[in-house]
Design an enzyme around this catalytic site. Structure first.
Site, PDB file in Angstrom:
ATOM      1  N   GLY A  74     -39.334   6.408-102.740  1.00  0.00           N
ATOM      2  CA  GLY A  74     -38.524   6.250-101.551  1.00  0.00           C
ATOM      3  C   GLY A  74     -39.257   5.448-100.480  1.00  0.00           C
ATOM      4  N   SER A  75     -39.076   5.858 -99.238  1.00  0.00           N
ATOM      5  CA  SER A  75     -39.613   5.078 -98.124  1.00  0.00           C
ATOM      6  C   SER A  75     -41.125   5.175 -97.981  1.00  0.00           C
ATOM      7  CB  SER A  75     -38.947   5.515 -96.819  1.00  0.00           C
ATOM      8  OG  SER A  75     -37.578   5.179 -96.834  1.00  0.00           O
ATOM      9  N   THR A  76     -41.783   6.069 -98.709  1.00  0.00           N
ATOM     10  CA  THR A  76     -43.253   6.088 -98.670  1.00  0.00           C
ATOM     11  C   THR A  76     -43.828   4.825 -99.294  1.00  0.00           C
ATOM     12  OG1 THR A  76     -43.440   7.261-100.789  1.00  0.00           O
ATOM     13  CG2 THR A  76     -43.282   8.611 -98.795  1.00  0.00           C
ATOM     14  N   PHE A  77     -42.984   4.049 -99.966  1.00  0.00           N
ATOM     15  CA  PHE A  77     -43.371   2.808-100.626  1.00  0.00           C
ATOM     16  C   PHE A  77     -43.383   1.630 -99.649  1.00  0.00           C
ATOM     17  CE2 PHE A  77     -42.458  -0.510-103.991  1.00  0.00           C
ATOM     18  CZ  PHE A  77     -43.498  -0.197-104.846  1.00  0.00           C
TER      19      PHE A  77
END
Length: 635
Positions: free
Chosen positions: A321-324
């Site tokens: 998800g947005s941790t990428f």
């Protein structure tokens, strides 16, 4: 005259026969004497040894298995007394009758009897086979009282593995179990009754070191094979103790903080790579496998929807998800696709071809640059950054930061995850890469999957200035206590080649994520400045959302069936001013990363700094979990 001649002839015949008989007798007795001389003089040592072997029984003694300790010496796997009863087939006149007699004294059901018979068939007849173990003292004494009427039965007081923390360390330490037929090999230790070997985790990876070397006992026996006395004993060499990098107090806190939620967490020292906590929740009791797991227990573990047997920290593969997004931003900066000042307008969606790609914020974020896009987790900005950069350059950055490959941690069953490329899709699916797929990869969805330990490793490499630290879970020197000087530890790691100015923009975005007024995890910030945490929220879909669902918003995430809810993620490092620890948390089907994963990560990072296992002893003071901001919603 004729008579005398005949008598003389008879006398000569008798004399020849007597001579022949005497010669034969002499030869026979000579051969017998020579044989006796050969056996009693020339071969005396051999037959003395055979006689001794008939009189003396050599028994192999299992060594004490080494312990598994945390970094401060807490026993995570140890040994305790084990009262057990064994049977020796060649000494039992009737195995069935002996087992039947035993079943009247202790519980020996039909499945146990069948197992004993199978083991007797595949082992040598003089090798003892375990009938029952982990007996109570009363049962052990009862069998001892009736032992004269139980031919072939032996009583033994040995040791068995014990896991005092139960499920808390089950995926890290692992468990031991009985030796299967395929595992026998050449080591005679493996044939000992009830001998256990490592089956998973550290117990399996370091099994030979933990196992030690066998000893032996010389027992004088009578003609019936009954032991008379022990002549001498060599206890062998105990197994080595294995010291882990784990902090038992921190691990306990992290497990308790998860509560009933299913998920995983990893905490690393960003300079040394030491893993301070590695949680996969829920766990299982490894003692079940040691004493013999029942069918009911096995069905319970296999049927649990939370999959307690899987080590989610290294085997769970989840879309990041947005941790990428920090990674996507760094790849775009390095490729020249964007600059720190490049601005992208977010109206809440992005049109690409015939498809509409939505931002998590329905009304949009307005104009964004890299730092503000990280702060508010703007999807549209990273759609555009990924479109300009391309999947191959994003994949190359991901590899440098530790994603898409095994971390090399000394545990069993680690999975790689997946960082896709154009070549991968063509080779695997036989299809060309679609440009629209770049947009999906830009927000950590699509084909990309990672493990929680990989995400913690990514955060560590960002926080330590771009050094390719690798995680480890066993102390190389076997020493207890704090870690080595991080300045010395950093010398062993190569640099991943990131420009410092690019890295600073990514770190600034992570700092703003936990800061008011617009950070998506501001509600989970640590308010004590000296322990402040930077991080990044993430939510990853487990199913495609239809247009109707998106437009009508019929059900909120928490109203959906558990299996259909988004995964909640958060990565972090702390303290901001002098980073030392990195963390990744995933709550399976937890929904919002800001609401579910970030508060857990905050509390774990706060406790990590309070305990400060890499630098100071247990008595050191620190913050309490009360020093936090109230939880608010976020992206």
């Amino acid at each position: 005259m004729a008579i005398n001649r005949r008598d003389n002839d008879l006398q000569r015949v008798f004399t020849r026969r007597a001579l022949l008989l005497g010669t034969a007798q002499l030869g026979l007795f000579g051969a017998l004497a020579a044989r006796l001389y050969y056996l009693q003089v020339m071969e005396s040592d051999k037959y003395m040894l055979l006689a001794e072997e008939n009189r003396i029984s050599m028994r192999l003694l299992p060594p004490r298995r080494g312990r598994v300790l945390d970094r401060f010496g807490h026993e995570l796997a140890s040994n305790r007394r084990n009262y057990r009863v064994l049977i020796v087939a060649e000494q039992a006149r009737n195995v069935d009758a002996t087992l039947e007699a035993l079943s009247k004294l202790i519980q020996v059901d039909d499945s146990q009897k069948a197992r004993v018979k199978r083991e007797i068939e595949r082992r040598r007849k003089f090798v003892p086979v375990v009938v029952a173990e982990n007996l109570s003292w009363d049962d052990f004494a009862k069998i001892n009282l009736h032992s004269p009427d139980l031919p072939g039965v032996q009583l033994d007081v040995g040791e068995t593995r014990d896991y005092p923390y139960g499920p808390m360390f089950s995926h890290v330490v692992g468990y031991v179990g009985a030796v299967s037929e395929s595992e026998l090999g050449d080591d005679p230790l493996l044939e000992l009754p009830g001998f256990r070997i490592g089956k998973s985790g550290v117990e399996k990876v370091y099994d030979e070191r933990l196992r030690g070397r066998a000893g032996h006992s010389e027992i004088e026996v009578n003609a019936y094979g009954r032991a008379i006395r022990e002549l001498r004993r060599n206890n062998g060499q105990p197994g080595d103790d294995i010291v882990l990098t784990i902090d038992a107090d921190l691990q306990r806190f992290a497990v308790e903080r998860f509560g009933e939620e299913s998920g995983a967490a990893a905490v690393l020292d960003i300079h040394t790579g030491e893993i301070l906590a590695l949680v996969s929740n829920p766990g299982y009791d490894p003692n079940w496998f040691n004493v013999g797991i029942t069918q009911a227990q096995w069905r319970q573990l296999n049927g649990d929807k939370y999959k307690p047997l899987i080590n989610k920290a290294i085997q769970g593969q989840y879309p990041p998800g947005s941790t990428f997004k920090m990674l996507v931003g760094l790849a775009a900066l390095e490729a020249g696709a964007v600059t720190p000042d490049t601005r992208v307008f977010c109206p809440g969606h992005m049109e690409f071809g015939n498809n509409t790609f939505h931002c998590w914020k329905k009304g949009g974020h307005g104009t964004m640059n890299l730092v503000s896009a990280l702060e508010e987790s703007c999807d549209v900005y990273f759609y555009e950054a990924a479109r300009r950069t391309g999947v191959d350059k994003i994949a190359e950055m991901a590899k440098r930061l530790g994603l898409g490959d095994l971390t090399g941690v000394d545990l069993t069953g680690e999975r790689k995850g997946l960082i896709p490329t154009r070549a991968w899709k063509q080779a695997t699916l036989g299809q060309p890469w679609a440009q629209g797929e770049n947009l999906v990869i830009g927000i950590g969805q699509g084909y990309v999957t990672t493990t929680p330990l990989q995400l913690a490793l990514m955060a560590a490499r960002l926080a330590n200035g771009g050094y390719a630290v690798s995680p480890r879970i066993v102390r190389e020197d076997g020493a207890l206590g704090p870690a080595t000087d991080p300045r010395l530890a950093a010398q062993r790691w190569p640099h991943v080649g990131l420009k410092r100015e690019h890295l600073d923009y990514a770190l600034e975005g992570m700092i703003r994520v936990t800061s008011p007024p617009r950070g998506t995890a501001q509600g989970a910030r640590i308010t004590l400045a000296q322990y402040a945490m930077a991080g990044k929220t993430g939510s990853s879909q487990v199913r495609r959302i239809s247009r109707q669902e998106r437009e009508t918003r019929v059900r909120k995430n928490e109203e959906k069936p558990w299996e259909e809810r988004d995964h909640a993620l958060f990565v972090a490092y702390a303290p901001i001013q002098a980073p030392r620890y990195a963390c990744a948390v995933i709550v399976e089907h937890g929904g919002s990363g800001a609401k579910m994963a970030a508060p857990i990560a905050r509390d774990i990072m706060l406790e990590t700094q309070r305990l400060d296992p890499s630098r100071k002893p247990r008595s050191a003071p620190g913050p309490t979990t009360a020093s936090v901001a109230p939880v608010k919603g976020g992206g």
